[in-house]
Design an enzyme around this catalytic site. Structure first.
Site, mmCIF file in Angstrom:
data_model
loop_
_atom_site.group_PDB
_atom_site.id
_atom_site.type_symbol
_atom_site.label_atom_id
_atom_site.label_comp_id
_atom_site.label_asym_id
_atom_site.label_seq_id
_atom_site.Cartn_x
_atom_site.Cartn_y
_atom_site.Cartn_z
ATOM 1 N N PRO A 1 0.722 -2.772 5.315
ATOM 2 C CA PRO A 1 1.381 -4.025 4.968
ATOM 3 C C PRO A 1 1.239 -5.078 6.058
ATOM 4 O O PRO A 1 1.358 -6.268 5.809
ATOM 5 C CB PRO A 1 2.847 -3.624 4.753
ATOM 6 C CG PRO A 1 2.993 -2.279 5.337
ATOM 7 C CD PRO A 1 1.648 -1.652 5.356
ATOM 8 N N GLU B 1 5.761 5.696 7.893
ATOM 9 C CA GLU B 1 5.881 4.348 8.477
ATOM 10 C C GLU B 1 4.534 3.866 8.999
ATOM 11 O O GLU B 1 4.423 2.764 9.502
ATOM 12 C CB GLU B 1 6.909 4.382 9.623
ATOM 13 C CG GLU B 1 8.305 4.776 9.149
ATOM 14 C CD GLU B 1 8.713 4.030 7.898
ATOM 15 O OE1 GLU B 1 9.059 4.689 6.897
ATOM 16 O OE2 GLU B 1 8.639 2.779 7.895
ATOM 17 N N ARG C 1 -17.780 -2.914 -7.669
ATOM 18 C CA ARG C 1 -18.261 -3.707 -8.801
ATOM 19 C C ARG C 1 -19.272 -4.760 -8.333
ATOM 20 O O ARG C 1 -20.012 -5.325 -9.126
ATOM 21 C CB ARG C 1 -17.136 -4.380 -9.553
ATOM 22 C CG ARG C 1 -16.389 -5.442 -8.772
ATOM 23 C CD ARG C 1 -15.267 -6.042 -9.596
ATOM 24 N NE ARG C 1 -15.770 -6.924 -10.638
ATOM 25 C CZ ARG C 1 -16.170 -8.170 -10.408
ATOM 26 N NH1 ARG C 1 -16.156 -8.663 -9.172
ATOM 27 N NH2 ARG C 1 -16.594 -8.929 -11.402
ATOM 28 N N ASP D 1 -17.858 -16.364 -10.360
ATOM 29 C CA ASP D 1 -17.877 -17.835 -10.377
ATOM 30 C C ASP D 1 -16.538 -18.390 -10.819
ATOM 31 O O ASP D 1 -16.137 -19.465 -10.414
ATOM 32 C CB ASP D 1 -18.993 -18.329 -11.306
ATOM 33 C CG ASP D 1 -20.345 -18.030 -10.660
ATOM 34 O OD1 ASP D 1 -21.372 -18.139 -11.320
ATOM 35 O OD2 ASP D 1 -20.300 -17.639 -9.469
HETATM 36 N N1 LIG Z 1 1.704 -2.938 1.192
HETATM 37 C C1 LIG Z 1 1.179 -1.716 1.702
HETATM 38 C C2 LIG Z 1 2.067 -0.654 2.026
HETATM 39 O O1 LIG Z 1 3.408 -0.850 1.843
HETATM 40 C C3 LIG Z 1 1.585 0.566 2.517
HETATM 41 C C4 LIG Z 1 0.209 0.730 2.697
HETATM 42 C C5 LIG Z 1 -0.690 -0.298 2.380
HETATM 43 C C6 LIG Z 1 -0.209 -1.522 1.881
HETATM 44 N N2 LIG Z 1 -1.162 -2.581 1.572
HETATM 45 O O2 LIG Z 1 -2.395 -2.366 1.730
HETATM 46 O O3 LIG Z 1 -0.751 -3.695 1.115
#
Ligand SMILES: Nc1c(O)cccc1[N+](=O)[O-]
Length: 243
Positions: A89, A116, A158, A173
């Site tokens: 995140p 975490e 892809r 596009d």
């Molecule tokens: N948002 C999130 C997460 O909470 C845990 C691992 C990876 C992600 N992410 O890639 O957005």
């Protein structure tokens, strides 16, 4: 040279969808190579522990550096190092542009963190040996990085030549004009008393193009004003601005 993808995870079965449908066919055709590794293969204790409590306290657990170090030393071994991608995140936002960059790489290794996250020293150590990207697919809380890897691998695969019937560049596009796609319709002409907009059946291609752009501008204005703000100065003509 086929794109090589390795994924390290404690839930290898989470990556099974990559072997289904279109991507599965691309793997069968040798357009990309996918290997998924169970991180627990690099543990040595009876409990196969991959995490431990965080220094400094706080909730949750952190993934142990030793286990990741042994796993990535083995998975990333080779004459030229891979690009290491860590979904998190706290990462840089994943974009279509990054998907294009990744599709041009020879080898990607995805490290899926749970709990975490992974001890920061793992990322710091490997950053001295290869490119390490911490990447986020969105501002919401997931349980781990596996789903993010599914998203990124689909967006990248892809783009590989031969994976899609019609080359992806055409579909891309729709992003290149910087607006959201407007509404689309197909037969029947009326469905549950809802009719297809007349202009789309008029055969007047200029009017159709104008109508479609107006719908795209409207939708972008209402749902993604940030995209409008990011458009280059000359992207909107007088008519657009009057929308
Ligand atoms: N948002 C999130 C997460 O909470 C845990 C691992 C990876 C992600 N992410 O890639 O957005």
């Amino acid at each position: 040279e086929a794109l090589r993808i390795d994924v390290v995870t404690i839930f290898p079965e989470y990556l099974a969808p990559l072997r289904a449908a279109l991507l599965g066919k691309a793997i069968d055709r040798g357009l990309l190579q996918l290997d998924v590794h169970d991180l627990r293969n690099w543990t040595h204790d009876v409990h196969k522990a991959v995490d431990d409590s965080p220094y400094g306290g706080g909730p949750g657990m952190v993934m142990k550096p030793q286990v990741w170090g042994e796993a990535l030393d083995e998975v990333c071994a080779g004459p030229t190092p891979p690009r290491l991608v860590v979904p998190t995140p706290g990462g840089r936002p994943f974009t279509q542009e990054m998907a294009r960059e990744y599709a041009a790489e020879p080898w990607l290794v995805f490290a899926c963190g749970r709990y975490e996250g992974i001890d920061q020293r793992v990322l710091d150590h490997y950053a001295s040996r290869m490119p390490v990207d911490e990447v986020s697919i969105g501002d919401y809380v997931l349980v781990g990085g596996e789903v993010a890897v599914l998203v990124m691998v689909e967006a990248v695969a892809r783009l590989l030549p031969g994976v899609l019937g019609n080359p992806a560049s055409a579909q891309e596009d729709s992003f290149s004009d910087g607006l959201l796609e407007g509404p689309c319709y197909t037969r029947p002409e009326v469905w549950r008393d809802l009719a297809v907009p007349d202009v789309l059946r008029s055969g007047n291609h200029a009017a159709i193009a104008r109508w479609r752009r107006d719908r795209a501008l409207e939708r972008t204005f209402h749902r993604r004003p940030d995209l409008l703000a990011a458009l280059p100065e000359d992207a909107l003509d007088r008519h657009d601005r009057a929308m």
